[in-house]
Design a protein around this motif. Structure first.
Motif, PDB file in Angstrom:
ATOM      1  N   TRP A 143       0.846  -1.199   0.000  1.00 24.16           N
ATOM      2  CA  TRP A 143       0.000   0.000   0.000  1.00 24.16           C
ATOM      3  C   TRP A 143       0.882   1.250   0.000  1.00 24.16           C
ATOM      4  O   TRP A 143       1.813   1.343   0.795  1.00 24.16           O
ATOM      5  N   PRO A 144       0.633   2.229  -0.881  1.00 26.91           N
ATOM      6  CA  PRO A 144       1.475   3.427  -0.924  1.00 26.91           C
ATOM      7  C   PRO A 144       1.445   4.190   0.404  1.00 26.91           C
ATOM      8  O   PRO A 144       0.381   4.392   0.992  1.00 26.91           O
ATOM      9  N   THR A 145       2.601   4.637   0.848  1.00 30.42           N
ATOM     10  CA  THR A 145       2.688   5.322   2.137  1.00 30.42           C
ATOM     11  C   THR A 145       2.060   6.713   2.092  1.00 30.42           C
ATOM     12  O   THR A 145       1.684   7.245   3.131  1.00 30.42           O
ATOM     13  N   TRP A 146       1.948   7.302   0.922  1.00 31.08           N
ATOM     14  CA  TRP A 146       1.387   8.652   0.823  1.00 31.08           C
ATOM     15  C   TRP A 146      -0.137   8.648   0.857  1.00 31.08           C
ATOM     16  O   TRP A 146      -0.747   9.714   0.944  1.00 31.08           O
ATOM     17  N   LEU A 147      -0.769   7.488   0.802  1.00 27.04           N
ATOM     18  CA  LEU A 147      -2.221   7.395   0.933  1.00 27.04           C
ATOM     19  C   LEU A 147      -2.582   6.998   2.358  1.00 27.04           C
ATOM     20  O   LEU A 147      -1.926   6.148   2.949  1.00 27.04           O
ATOM     21  N   PRO A 148      -3.616   7.606   2.924  1.00 23.74           N
ATOM     22  CA  PRO A 148      -3.975   7.232   4.296  1.00 23.74           C
ATOM     23  C   PRO A 148      -4.551   5.825   4.372  1.00 23.74           C
ATOM     24  O   PRO A 148      -5.149   5.324   3.425  1.00 23.74           O
TER      25      PRO A 148
END
Length: 149
Positions: A143-148
């Motif tokens: 899961w991308p870290t920049w998305l909550p």
């Protein structure tokens, strides 16, 4: 002196667009909403199965019978609601905006649904996952870290 706008069969061509195109757009929005709900559900299920958090048979049954239909319904309602609201707000704008703005708002609403359902249904914080692939917050490493989450 203003010229009255005709309505009905004798109105000026292209005044509100052909009815066939409006109905096709509405059907497309419904299909897009269902597809968005399906994508959000698959993403949440992928996170649960990867982390093995709440993925025992009884939890899968609840996910399939309760959470899945809820996300499908939310996807449909968010897409139709965003489209209808945008169509209402853009009724007096030029024709290019009447097509682009509703489409953009529908996609934005479905993106918010996807991230929100992933955070709520897909990552069960402090649930003891058994796979050992995820940290305690059950957010998969893919899961991308920049998305909550």
């Amino acid at each position: 002196m203003s010229v009255p706008v005709r309505s009905g069969p004798g109105r000026a061509p292209g005044a509100r667009g052909p009815a066939v195109l409006r109905h096709a757009a509405a059907a497309g929005v419904v299909l897009l909403g269902v597809a968005g709900g399906y994508g959000a559900t698959v993403l949440a299920a992928s996170a649960r199965s990867y982390c093995d958090a709440a993925w025992e048979p009884q939890h899968r049954l609840v996910f399939t019978m309760v959470d899945w239909p809820v996300m499908q319904l939310f996807g449909l309602l968010m897409a139709v609601g965003a489209w209808a609201g945008a169509r209402h707000l853009t009724a007096r704008l030029p024709i290019a905006w009447r097509g682009l703005l509703p489409a953009g708002l529908v996609l934005l609403a479905l993106a918010v649904l996807t991230v929100g359902s992933f955070a709520y249904f897909g990552t069960l914080d402090a649930y003891p996952g058994d796979s050992g692939l995820c940290p305690p917050d059950n957010v998969p490493p893919w899961w991308p870290t920049w998305l909550p989450a």
